[in-house]
Scaffold this active site. Structure first.
Site, mmCIF file in Angstrom:
data_model
loop_
_atom_site.group_PDB
_atom_site.id
_atom_site.type_symbol
_atom_site.label_atom_id
_atom_site.label_comp_id
_atom_site.label_asym_id
_atom_site.label_seq_id
_atom_site.Cartn_x
_atom_site.Cartn_y
_atom_site.Cartn_z
ATOM 1 C CE1 TYR A 62 44.589 41.640 44.676
ATOM 2 C CE2 TYR A 62 45.277 40.055 43.023
ATOM 3 C CZ TYR A 62 44.353 40.950 43.501
ATOM 4 O OH TYR A 62 43.183 41.145 42.812
ATOM 5 C CG HIS A 119 43.909 46.284 41.703
ATOM 6 N ND1 HIS A 119 44.847 45.663 42.484
ATOM 7 C CD2 HIS A 119 42.744 45.631 41.963
ATOM 8 C CE1 HIS A 119 44.277 44.696 43.185
ATOM 9 N NE2 HIS A 119 43.003 44.670 42.902
HETATM 10 N N1 LIG Z 1 39.211 44.422 42.276
HETATM 11 C C1 LIG Z 1 39.916 43.414 41.838
HETATM 12 O O1 LIG Z 1 40.643 43.581 40.906
HETATM 13 C C2 LIG Z 1 39.830 42.086 42.483
HETATM 14 C C3 LIG Z 1 39.122 41.919 43.679
HETATM 15 C C4 LIG Z 1 39.005 40.644 44.191
HETATM 16 C C5 LIG Z 1 39.578 39.573 43.525
HETATM 17 N N2 LIG Z 1 40.274 39.756 42.380
HETATM 18 C C6 LIG Z 1 40.906 38.625 41.670
HETATM 19 O O2 LIG Z 1 39.940 37.628 41.519
HETATM 20 C C7 LIG Z 1 40.447 36.416 42.072
HETATM 21 C C8 LIG Z 1 39.295 35.559 42.512
HETATM 22 O O3 LIG Z 1 38.652 36.120 43.649
HETATM 23 P P1 LIG Z 1 38.719 35.346 45.014
HETATM 24 O O4 LIG Z 1 40.139 35.048 45.355
HETATM 25 O O5 LIG Z 1 37.883 36.059 45.978
HETATM 26 O O6 LIG Z 1 38.170 33.952 44.565
HETATM 27 P P2 LIG Z 1 37.017 32.971 44.794
HETATM 28 O O7 LIG Z 1 37.518 31.789 44.112
HETATM 29 O O8 LIG Z 1 35.692 33.527 44.451
HETATM 30 O O9 LIG Z 1 36.952 32.762 46.404
HETATM 31 C C9 LIG Z 1 38.048 32.470 47.157
HETATM 32 C C10 LIG Z 1 37.612 32.087 48.565
HETATM 33 O O10 LIG Z 1 36.915 30.846 48.501
HETATM 34 C C11 LIG Z 1 37.619 29.845 49.245
HETATM 35 N N3 LIG Z 1 37.583 28.620 48.441
HETATM 36 C C12 LIG Z 1 38.074 28.426 47.193
HETATM 37 N N4 LIG Z 1 37.852 27.156 46.792
HETATM 38 C C13 LIG Z 1 37.190 26.543 47.799
HETATM 39 C C14 LIG Z 1 36.667 25.224 47.960
HETATM 40 N N5 LIG Z 1 36.775 24.283 47.011
HETATM 41 N N6 LIG Z 1 36.040 24.931 49.123
HETATM 42 C C15 LIG Z 1 35.896 25.865 50.109
HETATM 43 N N7 LIG Z 1 36.376 27.125 50.004
HETATM 44 C C16 LIG Z 1 37.019 27.468 48.860
HETATM 45 C C17 LIG Z 1 39.025 30.361 49.444
HETATM 46 O O11 LIG Z 1 39.582 29.894 50.662
HETATM 47 P P3 LIG Z 1 40.772 28.806 50.704
HETATM 48 O O12 LIG Z 1 42.062 29.521 50.510
HETATM 49 O O13 LIG Z 1 40.622 28.228 52.075
HETATM 50 O O14 LIG Z 1 40.494 27.804 49.633
HETATM 51 C C18 LIG Z 1 38.817 31.873 49.479
HETATM 52 O O15 LIG Z 1 38.434 32.287 50.785
HETATM 53 C C19 LIG Z 1 41.403 36.903 43.158
HETATM 54 O O16 LIG Z 1 42.272 35.886 43.601
HETATM 55 C C20 LIG Z 1 42.079 38.012 42.431
HETATM 56 O O17 LIG Z 1 43.038 37.479 41.543
HETATM 57 C C21 LIG Z 1 40.398 40.992 41.836
#
Ligand SMILES: NC(=O)c1ccc[n+]([C@@H]2O[C@H](COP(=O)([O-])OP(=O)(O)OC[C@H]3O[C@@H](n4cnc5c(N)ncnc54)[C@H](OP(=O)(O)O)[C@@H]3O)[C@@H](O)[C@H]2O)c1
Length: 314
Positions: A62, A119
């Protein structure tokens, strides 16, 4: 509103963790993908820590480990649970892993990580990683550089959790990270019974992602699922599929419902929230302070999406 963070024990690790975790990747990468500067990304993490979050997830891939390092500088290390990850492929070697962990430790400004994951492992890479790389992870654990060993899936291309179903047959993983959300709840049937039986720590990713934060993308995903017959138009309002969730005693938004569904799912421990936006982080902290969704809404969500196992919500 006044907020209150809940804590739980992360399965067999015994670690006491907040039920909300900061996600350092995803579409936002703490704001690195959305035009935020580093001070804003640091502020988002500190805002979560001030609200009682003690779990932060990042990864070498990341390029947000340094931001996490800056946000936690000077803090009592033992009050935090840090999770980071080694990017992998079918040709990853033990030497790659030994170098990567040193680089991650330096960027994070710490001398150990609590959970070190492989990962985004694809199903076809799993056997190589289990036989060639897990022994190295075990050595790193013995050396005190990592405390627990984890594995995360590539949910976008593996929405039925094929890799994790295989991995859970091996008794080496303390923690898994898995995609689970309103749209694809199949982990409830395919994976959680095994993690509960073996007391594996479960971290949730993709709780919101794109489809549950952008109505246009939700409409597209629902259309795909109708075409694949994984949704039945008789079960819900096709023009406003999740509108029923929002009412006085229910959720304040789809994003709010999305995080609360994941938090209250039996077998899940930490739900990651990925944002680089302080207003979004504030709203998300509030979501984790709210009570469970009304049971009727929860049952309806389970019913509408009962057949879905082909999308990630990305
Ligand atoms: N394979 C893997 O290991 C893998 C893959 C994916 C993710 N991950 C981990 O999982 C974590 C969570 O996944 P994710 O980052 O996709 O998280 P998520 O919380 O499911 O979604 C994040 C998305 O939602 C938006 N968002 C968040 N809060 C919001 C709100 N209150 N209102 C409107 N939009 C909102 C964010 O945009 P804004 O920035 O505009 O808020 C971003 O585009 C990642 O950060 C990472 O650490 C791991």
């Amino acid at each position: 509103m006044e907020t209150k963070m809940d804590y739980t024990i992360l399965g067999r690790t015994g670690l006491r963790v907040s039920v909300m975790g900061v996600g350092g990747g995803g579409p936002s990468r703490l704001g690195k993908n959305t035009g935020r500067d580093e001070s804003e990304s640091v502020a988002v993490i500190r805002q979560a820590l001030d609200a009682g979050v003690n779990f932060i997830d990042t990864a070498e891939g990341y390029r947000t480990e340094e931001i996490v390092g800056k946000a936690i500088e000077g803090m009592d290390r033992s009050s935090l649970v840090l999770s980071t990850k080694k990017s992998t492929s079918a040709s990853t070697t033990p030497q790659d892993v030994e170098k990567s962990i040193e680089d991650s430790l330096r960027r994070l400004g710490t001398d150990y990580v609590d959970i070190y994951h492989l990962h985004g492992v694809h199903p076809e890479e799993y056997d190589h990683l289990a036989s060639e790389i897990v022994p190295t992870l075990q050595k790193l654990r013995e050396a005190g550089k990592i405390r627990f060993i984890g594995v995360t899936e590539h949910f976008g291309s593996d929405p039925r959790h094929t890799m994790l179903q295989k991995a859970l047959q091996d008794d080496v993983w303390d923690v898994i990270m898995i995609g689970f959300n309103i749209l694809n709840q199949c982990a409830r049937e395919y994976v959680f019974p095994k993690t509960i039986e073996n007391n594996i720590g479960v971290l949730i990713m993709f709780a919101v992602r794109i489809a549950l934060s952008r109505p246009q993308r939700l409409a597209e995903v629902v259309q795909e699922l109708l075409e694949r017959k994984q949704l039945d138009p008789a079960d819900f309002d096709v023009d406003d599929p999740l509108g029923f969730l929002i009412h006085d005693a229910g959720a304040v938004s789809v994003v709010d419902a999305a995080y609360r569904l994941c938090r209250d799912e039996p077998g899940t421990h930490v739900v990651l929230s990925g944002t680089g936006n302080v207003e979004h982080m504030k709203a998300n902290i509030e979501s984790f302070s709210r009570p469970p969704l009304p049971d009727a809404d929860l049952q309806k969500l389970k019913y509408i999406f009962r057949r879905v196992d082909s999308v990630s919500g990305g």
